[in-house]
Motif scaffolding. Sequence first.
Motif, short mmCIF file in Angstrom:
data_model
loop_
_atom_site.label_atom_id
_atom_site.label_comp_id
_atom_site.label_asym_id
_atom_site.label_seq_id
_atom_site.Cartn_x
_atom_site.Cartn_y
_atom_site.Cartn_z
N GLY A 231 -1.21 -10.71 8.24
CA GLY A 231 -0.06 -10.16 7.53
C GLY A 231 -0.43 -9.46 6.23
O GLY A 231 0.16 -8.45 5.87
N VAL A 232 -1.43 -10.00 5.51
CA VAL A 232 -1.81 -9.40 4.22
C VAL A 232 -3.03 -8.50 4.35
O VAL A 232 -3.28 -7.66 3.48
CB VAL A 232 -2.04 -10.47 3.14
CG1 VAL A 232 -0.78 -11.30 2.93
CG2 VAL A 232 -3.23 -11.36 3.49
N ALA A 233 -3.81 -8.67 5.41
CA ALA A 233 -5.07 -7.93 5.54
C ALA A 233 -4.88 -6.56 6.17
O ALA A 233 -5.66 -5.64 5.92
CB ALA A 233 -6.07 -8.73 6.37
N SER A 234 -3.85 -6.40 7.01
CA SER A 234 -3.77 -5.22 7.88
C SER A 234 -2.80 -4.18 7.35
O SER A 234 -1.66 -4.49 6.99
CB SER A 234 -3.33 -5.65 9.29
OG SER A 234 -4.27 -6.53 9.85
N ARG A 235 -3.27 -2.94 7.35
CA ARG A 235 -2.41 -1.78 7.10
C ARG A 235 -2.60 -0.76 8.23
O ARG A 235 -2.41 0.43 8.03
CB ARG A 235 -2.75 -1.13 5.76
CG ARG A 235 -2.51 -1.99 4.52
CD ARG A 235 -1.06 -2.37 4.33
NE ARG A 235 -0.78 -2.96 3.04
CZ ARG A 235 -0.97 -4.23 2.71
NH1 ARG A 235 -1.48 -5.07 3.62
NH2 ARG A 235 -0.67 -4.67 1.51
N ASP A 236 -2.95 -1.25 9.40
CA ASP A 236 -3.19 -0.34 10.51
C ASP A 236 -1.93 0.39 10.94
O ASP A 236 -1.99 1.49 11.49
CB ASP A 236 -3.83 -1.07 11.70
CG ASP A 236 -3.07 -2.31 12.13
OD1 ASP A 236 -2.22 -2.79 11.37
OD2 ASP A 236 -3.35 -2.82 13.23
N PHE A 237 -0.76 -0.20 10.66
CA PHE A 237 0.50 0.49 10.98
C PHE A 237 0.61 1.78 10.18
O PHE A 237 1.11 2.79 10.67
CB PHE A 237 1.70 -0.42 10.69
CG PHE A 237 1.79 -0.90 9.27
CD1 PHE A 237 2.50 -0.19 8.32
CD2 PHE A 237 1.13 -2.06 8.87
CE1 PHE A 237 2.58 -0.62 7.00
CE2 PHE A 237 1.19 -2.50 7.56
CZ PHE A 237 1.92 -1.77 6.62
N ALA A 238 0.15 1.77 8.92
CA ALA A 238 0.17 2.98 8.10
C ALA A 238 -0.87 3.98 8.59
O ALA A 238 -0.61 5.19 8.61
CB ALA A 238 -0.08 2.62 6.63
N LEU A 239 -2.03 3.49 8.98
CA LEU A 239 -3.05 4.37 9.54
C LEU A 239 -2.54 5.04 10.82
O LEU A 239 -2.77 6.23 11.06
CB LEU A 239 -4.33 3.60 9.83
CG LEU A 239 -5.04 2.93 8.65
CD1 LEU A 239 -6.22 2.11 9.14
CD2 LEU A 239 -5.50 3.98 7.64
N GLU A 240 -1.86 4.24 11.64
CA GLU A 240 -1.35 4.77 12.91
C GLU A 240 -0.28 5.82 12.67
O GLU A 240 -0.26 6.87 13.32
CB GLU A 240 -0.79 3.62 13.76
CG GLU A 240 -0.35 4.04 15.14
CD GLU A 240 0.02 2.86 16.02
OE1 GLU A 240 0.01 3.02 17.25
OE2 GLU A 240 0.31 1.77 15.47
N LEU A 241 0.60 5.56 11.72
CA LEU A 241 1.64 6.55 11.41
C LEU A 241 1.01 7.83 10.88
O LEU A 241 1.39 8.94 11.28
CB LEU A 241 2.61 5.96 10.38
CG LEU A 241 3.75 6.89 9.91
CD1 LEU A 241 4.58 7.39 11.09
CD2 LEU A 241 4.63 6.16 8.89
N SER A 242 0.04 7.69 9.97
CA SER A 242 -0.62 8.86 9.42
C SER A 242 -1.34 9.65 10.51
O SER A 242 -1.29 10.89 10.54
CB SER A 242 -1.60 8.43 8.33
OG SER A 242 -2.11 9.54 7.63
N ALA A 243 -2.00 8.96 11.42
CA ALA A 243 -2.69 9.63 12.52
C ALA A 243 -1.69 10.36 13.43
O ALA A 243 -1.93 11.48 13.87
CB ALA A 243 -3.51 8.63 13.32
N ALA A 244 -0.55 9.71 13.70
CA ALA A 244 0.48 10.34 14.53
C ALA A 244 0.98 11.62 13.88
O ALA A 244 1.24 12.63 14.56
CB ALA A 244 1.63 9.37 14.76
N LEU A 245 1.12 11.61 12.55
CA LEU A 245 1.59 12.79 11.85
C LEU A 245 0.54 13.90 11.89
O LEU A 245 0.87 15.08 11.98
CB LEU A 245 1.94 12.45 10.40
CG LEU A 245 3.05 11.42 10.22
CD1 LEU A 245 3.38 11.25 8.74
CD2 LEU A 245 4.29 11.79 11.00
N SER A 246 -0.73 13.53 11.80
CA SER A 246 -1.79 14.54 11.91
C SER A 246 -1.77 15.20 13.28
O SER A 246 -1.88 16.43 13.39
CB SER A 246 -3.16 13.89 11.66
OG SER A 246 -3.26 13.43 10.33
N ILE A 247 -1.62 14.41 14.32
CA ILE A 247 -1.54 14.96 15.68
C ILE A 247 -0.31 15.85 15.80
O ILE A 247 -0.37 16.95 16.38
CB ILE A 247 -1.51 13.83 16.72
CG1 ILE A 247 -2.83 13.05 16.69
CG2 ILE A 247 -1.27 14.39 18.12
CD1 ILE A 247 -2.80 11.77 17.50
#
Length: 510
Positions: A231-247
């Motif tokens: 819960g405190v270690a992961s920000r992969d949801f933000a990485l995934e959103l940013s990657a989706a926006l790049s695509i």
Amino acid sequence: MESKVSSRLKQPLASEVIQHIFLPRLNREFFANFEMLNEINQAHLWMLHERRILDDETAGALARALMKMQQDGPAAVELDAAREEAYFNYEAHLIKLVGQDVGGRLHTARSRNDIGATIDRIRARDFALRIGQALIGVAQAALAQARKYAHYVMPGYTHMQAAQPITYGYYLSALVDAWSRDIDRVLLALGRADASPLGSCALAGTSFAIDRHATSAMLGFSRPLDNALDGVASRDFALELSAALSIMMVTCSRMVQDFYIWSTPEFGYLSFPDSIASTSSIMPQKKNPAVLEYLRGKTGHLIGLTTAALSTVKSTHFTHSGDSSRESTRTCWEACEEALKALELIRLLVEQVAPDRDRMADRVARDFSTVTDLADLLVRTANVSFRDAHHIIGAVVRVALERKLPASDITSAMIDAAAREQLGLEVALREEDIRACLDPVRNVASRLSYGAPAPALVLQRIEEQGAALAEQGGAIDATARRLDDARALLRERIRQMVSEDGNASLHEKH
């Protein structure tokens, strides 16, 4: 003088640390996160009261103070970068309102770590909803134009060479399929962000009997995260959103590049209103595609922002830290803001660009993009393999180019001569069949295989795409309603706490 936030530290923050780390962070985060922090505090307070971790009087006093802070807004809080960051400044103002003993109790059973992670997930969730809605708007606008221009025949290109005839409506419908996948990616990122870390505390939960399911529901999340460390270690949801926006922006920039060359006088397929163009300071004849160039540039920016986030997280420990949890998300929020601006401009382009039907039709009639159908005609009527037919028609095109003839001037005699030269065959195609193959409108209309550009198929596909977009929009709307309902319920519960505490105080006086 010691630290303003901890007796563990006997020295105040160095001015360089304040200036370069905490002041920029405070200015960046306090106003942006204030409302989210209010909601998190209210949900946590209600849960602590329900679980009897806080008594009625303390909970009521805190509820009134939180409501006052919400009403007064972030400008009422005196910010001090020596307190490190947004949360400690918020808490200091709360303590100023209710005193150290009462104000300090709100932080029971939580940490800045899980508060920050919860803010990030709320922020990602809200951005995903807004971006999803905006992207659906772009796709719907493109479908309206695709329907309007489903019969506007134009050359289709591969390797920037005329390939086969399509229609402008077919081109836009293809973009909608790509954007629909972008919407799916945003929805997936939304689903990943839709889980609450609140109650994870620093990384290992708490010994207090908290109810994480309750706080999760009050903040509109579908569930609490299962593991406090994650819960405190992961920000992969933000990485995934940013990657989706790049695509997504790569898709948009490819459309923009097509529009860029198709709007040049050399092509002349598309024109833009003056309201979305710029001019030259020296050349009076110029009408420059400023919006297109801006969007190509922004695509590069978004890719860079995603790369920066991934690079920041790389090789950090799997726990909370300033780089993995704070610095890594900065670029995601910037990417979201830039994506929303870009989508407004993309929709403007899609809606306002005007195709020149005559220009496109003239070009496609002359540029040999129809001749694949001549090869198909040889296969059907002259009993030759497609590879042999390809050689014959290739030779015909070479002769036409040498004679400076357009595709529309190809004759049966030219095809007969090429067949004799290439294979020693007599093919004797009918002139009317050749004309039908070389007619771009009839050429496109005959392409009835699944996914092909025949206008009848395109119009049918547009209806299917509209239904799919409506389903995606329904999923976004359902999530938005859930969040609105959760916020309304949370506000009502806090008002109820204030009311009950006020009534209890009145009874005590009597």
